[in-house]
Design a protein around this motif. Sequence first.
Motif, PDB file in Angstrom:
ATOM      1  N   ALA A 404       0.326  -0.948   0.057  1.00  0.00           N
ATOM      2  CA  ALA A 404       0.085   0.185  -0.094  1.00  0.00           C
ATOM      3  C   ALA A 404       0.993   0.986  -0.050  1.00  0.00           C
ATOM      4  O   ALA A 404       0.525   1.752  -0.294  1.00  0.00           O
ATOM      5  N   TYR A 407       2.764   1.632  -3.885  1.00  0.00           N
ATOM      6  CA  TYR A 407       1.666   1.694  -4.799  1.00  0.00           C
ATOM      7  C   TYR A 407       0.760   3.031  -4.564  1.00  0.00           C
ATOM      8  O   TYR A 407      -0.394   2.982  -5.065  1.00  0.00           O
ATOM      9  N   ASP A 432      -5.316   1.406   0.713  1.00  0.00           N
ATOM     10  CA  ASP A 432      -4.820   3.357  -0.190  1.00  0.00           C
ATOM     11  C   ASP A 432      -5.722   3.051  -1.077  1.00  0.00           C
ATOM     12  O   ASP A 432      -6.392   3.192  -1.726  1.00  0.00           O
ATOM     13  N   GLY A 436      -3.756   1.951  -7.829  1.00  0.00           N
ATOM     14  CA  GLY A 436      -5.410   0.909  -8.150  1.00  0.00           C
ATOM     15  C   GLY A 436      -4.464  -0.254  -8.972  1.00  0.00           C
ATOM     16  O   GLY A 436      -3.312  -0.152  -9.828  1.00  0.00           O
ATOM     17  N   ILE A 437      -5.102  -1.233  -9.472  1.00  0.00           N
ATOM     18  CA  ILE A 437      -4.942  -2.360  -9.893  1.00  0.00           C
ATOM     19  C   ILE A 437      -5.609  -2.330 -11.384  1.00  0.00           C
ATOM     20  O   ILE A 437      -7.114  -2.988 -11.449  1.00  0.00           O
ATOM     21  N   ILE A 445      -1.818 -10.964  -9.752  1.00  0.00           N
ATOM     22  CA  ILE A 445      -1.144 -10.396  -9.452  1.00  0.00           C
ATOM     23  C   ILE A 445      -1.018 -11.673  -7.551  1.00  0.00           C
ATOM     24  O   ILE A 445       0.337 -10.938  -7.435  1.00  0.00           O
ATOM     25  N   TYR A 450       4.876 -12.254 -10.475  1.00  0.00           N
ATOM     26  CA  TYR A 450       4.584 -11.675 -11.228  1.00  0.00           C
ATOM     27  C   TYR A 450       4.111 -10.166 -10.507  1.00  0.00           C
ATOM     28  O   TYR A 450       4.059  -9.471  -9.779  1.00  0.00           O
ATOM     29  N   LYS A 451       4.413  -9.221 -12.006  1.00  0.00           N
ATOM     30  CA  LYS A 451       4.718  -7.398 -11.262  1.00  0.00           C
ATOM     31  C   LYS A 451       3.862  -6.686 -12.546  1.00  0.00           C
ATOM     32  O   LYS A 451       3.687  -7.183 -13.829  1.00  0.00           O
ATOM     33  N   ASP A 453       4.021  -4.208 -13.817  1.00  0.00           N
ATOM     34  CA  ASP A 453       4.809  -3.090 -14.200  1.00  0.00           C
ATOM     35  C   ASP A 453       5.384  -3.968 -14.803  1.00  0.00           C
ATOM     36  O   ASP A 453       6.900  -3.824 -14.136  1.00  0.00           O
ATOM     37  N   VAL A 461       9.488  -0.691  -6.462  1.00  0.00           N
ATOM     38  CA  VAL A 461       9.077  -2.259  -6.723  1.00  0.00           C
ATOM     39  C   VAL A 461       9.280  -2.999  -5.529  1.00  0.00           C
ATOM     40  O   VAL A 461      10.806  -3.132  -5.972  1.00  0.00           O
ATOM     41  N   GLY A 464       8.682  -8.889  -6.447  1.00  0.00           N
ATOM     42  CA  GLY A 464       6.713 -10.050  -7.729  1.00  0.00           C
ATOM     43  C   GLY A 464       7.004 -10.803  -6.253  1.00  0.00           C
ATOM     44  O   GLY A 464       5.852 -11.553  -6.702  1.00  0.00           O
ATOM     45  N   LEU A 465       7.495 -11.043  -4.471  1.00  0.00           N
ATOM     46  CA  LEU A 465       6.906 -11.916  -4.329  1.00  0.00           C
ATOM     47  C   LEU A 465       6.366 -12.077  -3.527  1.00  0.00           C
ATOM     48  O   LEU A 465       5.867 -12.739  -2.752  1.00  0.00           O
ATOM     49  N   GLY A 466       6.335 -10.419  -3.118  1.00  0.00           N
ATOM     50  CA  GLY A 466       5.132 -10.425  -1.688  1.00  0.00           C
ATOM     51  C   GLY A 466       3.738 -11.133  -1.569  1.00  0.00           C
ATOM     52  O   GLY A 466       3.760 -11.876  -1.023  1.00  0.00           O
ATOM     53  N   LEU A 467       3.283 -11.051  -2.324  1.00  0.00           N
ATOM     54  CA  LEU A 467       1.328 -11.375  -3.026  1.00  0.00           C
ATOM     55  C   LEU A 467       1.550 -13.312  -2.506  1.00  0.00           C
ATOM     56  O   LEU A 467       0.661 -13.122  -2.486  1.00  0.00           O
ATOM     57  N   SER A 491      -6.564   0.689  -3.595  1.00  0.00           N
ATOM     58  CA  SER A 491      -6.949  -0.735  -3.674  1.00  0.00           C
ATOM     59  C   SER A 491      -7.524  -1.723  -2.464  1.00  0.00           C
ATOM     60  O   SER A 491      -7.236  -0.752  -1.523  1.00  0.00           O
TER      61      SER A 491
HETATM   62  P1  ADP Z   1       6.121  -6.843  -5.879  1.00  0.00           P
HETATM   63  O1  ADP Z   1       7.139  -7.414  -4.548  1.00  0.00           O
HETATM   64  O2  ADP Z   1       6.273  -6.296  -7.170  1.00  0.00           O
HETATM   65  O3  ADP Z   1       5.378  -5.388  -5.124  1.00  0.00           O
HETATM   66  P2  ADP Z   1       3.745  -8.259  -5.351  1.00  0.00           P
HETATM   67  O4  ADP Z   1       3.528  -9.725  -5.294  1.00  0.00           O
HETATM   68  O5  ADP Z   1       3.959  -7.875  -3.631  1.00  0.00           O
HETATM   69  O6  ADP Z   1       5.251  -7.780  -5.951  1.00  0.00           O
HETATM   70  O7  ADP Z   1       2.739  -7.494  -6.090  1.00  0.00           O
HETATM   71  C1  ADP Z   1       2.609  -8.080  -7.000  1.00  0.00           C
HETATM   72  C2  ADP Z   1       2.266  -7.196  -7.662  1.00  0.00           C
HETATM   73  O8  ADP Z   1       0.863  -6.623  -7.833  1.00  0.00           O
HETATM   74  C3  ADP Z   1       3.374  -5.562  -7.950  1.00  0.00           C
HETATM   75  O9  ADP Z   1       3.982  -5.719  -8.995  1.00  0.00           O
HETATM   76  C4  ADP Z   1       2.073  -4.338  -8.646  1.00  0.00           C
HETATM   77  O10 ADP Z   1       1.756  -4.271  -9.462  1.00  0.00           O
HETATM   78  C5  ADP Z   1       0.693  -5.307  -7.486  1.00  0.00           C
HETATM   79  N1  ADP Z   1       0.244  -4.266  -6.598  1.00  0.00           N
HETATM   80  C6  ADP Z   1       0.428  -5.617  -5.333  1.00  0.00           C
HETATM   81  N2  ADP Z   1       0.060  -4.334  -4.002  1.00  0.00           N
HETATM   82  C7  ADP Z   1      -0.460  -2.993  -5.024  1.00  0.00           C
HETATM   83  C8  ADP Z   1      -1.329  -1.788  -4.112  1.00  0.00           C
HETATM   84  N3  ADP Z   1      -1.322  -1.894  -2.790  1.00  0.00           N
HETATM   85  N4  ADP Z   1      -1.645  -0.941  -4.929  1.00  0.00           N
HETATM   86  C9  ADP Z   1      -1.496  -1.186  -6.516  1.00  0.00           C
HETATM   87  N5  ADP Z   1      -0.969  -2.473  -7.539  1.00  0.00           N
HETATM   88  C10 ADP Z   1      -0.236  -3.042  -6.006  1.00  0.00           C
END
Ligand code: ADP
Length: 500
Positions: A404, A407, A432, A436-437, A445, A450-451, A453, A461, A464-467, A491
């Motif tokens: 949050a 982004y 936040d 947005g997505i 995501i 996955y990213k 961008d 950024v 791409g592992l966080g989620l 989001s």
């Molecule tokens: P990263 O480490 O790139 O943030 P995540 O797995 O956490 O990887 O997130 C994957 C993708 O989801 C991000 O690259 C971003 O594009 C999108 N994303 C995650 N959280 C948000 C958010 N709060 N607002 C907008 N996009 C988000």
Amino acid sequence: MRRPRRDGITSQKTYGIRWMLFAYLAVFCGVILLLIWSSQSLLLNKLYSRIMLSRMDAAAGELAEISDAQDAQWGAKVISMNYQIGVAVFEVTDDELGSRLLWAGGEGGSVLSRLTNAEYAALFASAKENGGSETRTYSDQVSFTPPIEEEKTHTSMPDSSIKADMHRMVRVRLAEAPSGKPVAIFLDAALMPMGSAAGALQAEILILSLALVVGALCLAWVMSRRIVAPISRLTEKARRLAGGHGDISFAEKESYREIGELSATLDYAAAELSKVDRLQKELIANISHDLRTPLTMIIGYGEIMRDIEGENKPENVQVIIDEAKRLSSLVNDLLQLSRYQAGCEELSLSAYDLADDLRETSTRYARMLGGQGFSFVLRAEEALPIRADRARILQVIYNLINNAVNYAGNSREITVVGSRTQDGYARVEIVDQGEGIAPEHLPDIWQRYYKVDAQHKRSVVGSGLGLSIVRGILELHHARYGVESKLGEGSCFWFELPIS
Ligand code: ADP
């Protein structure tokens, strides 16, 4: 058929569809032929003698009708010819077989011409005992001698008589002439269908059987081609896919439904494979970038401190420490994700209050990022008792808040909500008002690497592992989770755990 292949795929030692089809059709043909042949040999004879019996009875009825008419002998000849049977009618006097009244068609192979008086009498006696009728069959070999003038033309033949197997049926019927005089009617017919007719029938069945076998073979061939060909094509394409060719279309133009479904599934799998492949390549690019940047910083600052006097300052040391920490957290993320994916991560569950953690975390973030203009709004229930792995759930909350923050864009307000759902779940929302997505990215995501961008922007950024780590932890807890997002409006990431 075991065929080892270059790609190491071995086909099972089973029989192909083609051979199975041939086998089934062969069994089917065999059964049909057996039925035809057995009905020919068993049923035909039975049916034939049944029909013959009823014909004889009909003839006997007609003979009784005419037996004391004036031109009875002529009538007997006509009846004999009509029914193609031998005929002899005797008068019965004082319950004894009397003299012969009528005689027709009893020449040649007929048994009637060869019966002795005693045999006639015996047949008559048993007909009397049986209530008026008696049937007997005769099988023996009979010789036919051609007439003299024909014999002259065949002088080369030493013995010109013809021998034949005769199967005859003789039937006796006791009846009354119209005048009331009792008569005994003897009838005689061939038991088997006439030789030529039977032969024709057998030839017909033979031709039919051959046609059946050839037809079945053709059918099996056509069917196996229709079924096997598309499967073979799909197998070949799948093998190429396994060999690393990504751009393969499995779609079959003309095929049946099952193959259509299979090729659609394979197309889907191929698309997924190439997606994973692309993501993996992106990951390697991203991770190497992520690893290289802190390493460059660490090396750079280290060299400056070594080579330039007076640069050995605490700020510089702090940069090295920060970068090393960033590096170690990245490596930790990778390790953790691979453990989730291998399925060897275990939870240590405990009962605690989730609302406490939400309060503490948002206070900490507010303190840490308040200087950068971020504001954290907390709307949490007094208590949200749950049973979960506290450290992991905290990690989820951190990851979501970090995203949050990353982004958030120009609006720097982040809301943390802790509420109770009507069906007894504790619900956490991290909201936040950032970029947005887009809806087309939403399903992806949660996938690792996955990213949205693809352009790598390290300052905001992550890897791409966080989620995907968030997802791994929440799925281990059997939690419900999701995201609502609108491009340009922000989001809301949420998850729900049962209240204990
Ligand atoms: P990263 O480490 O790139 O943030 P995540 O797995 O956490 O990887 O997130 C994957 C993708 O989801 C991000 O690259 C971003 O594009 C999108 N994303 C995650 N959280 C948000 C958010 N709060 N607002 C907008 N996009 C988000």
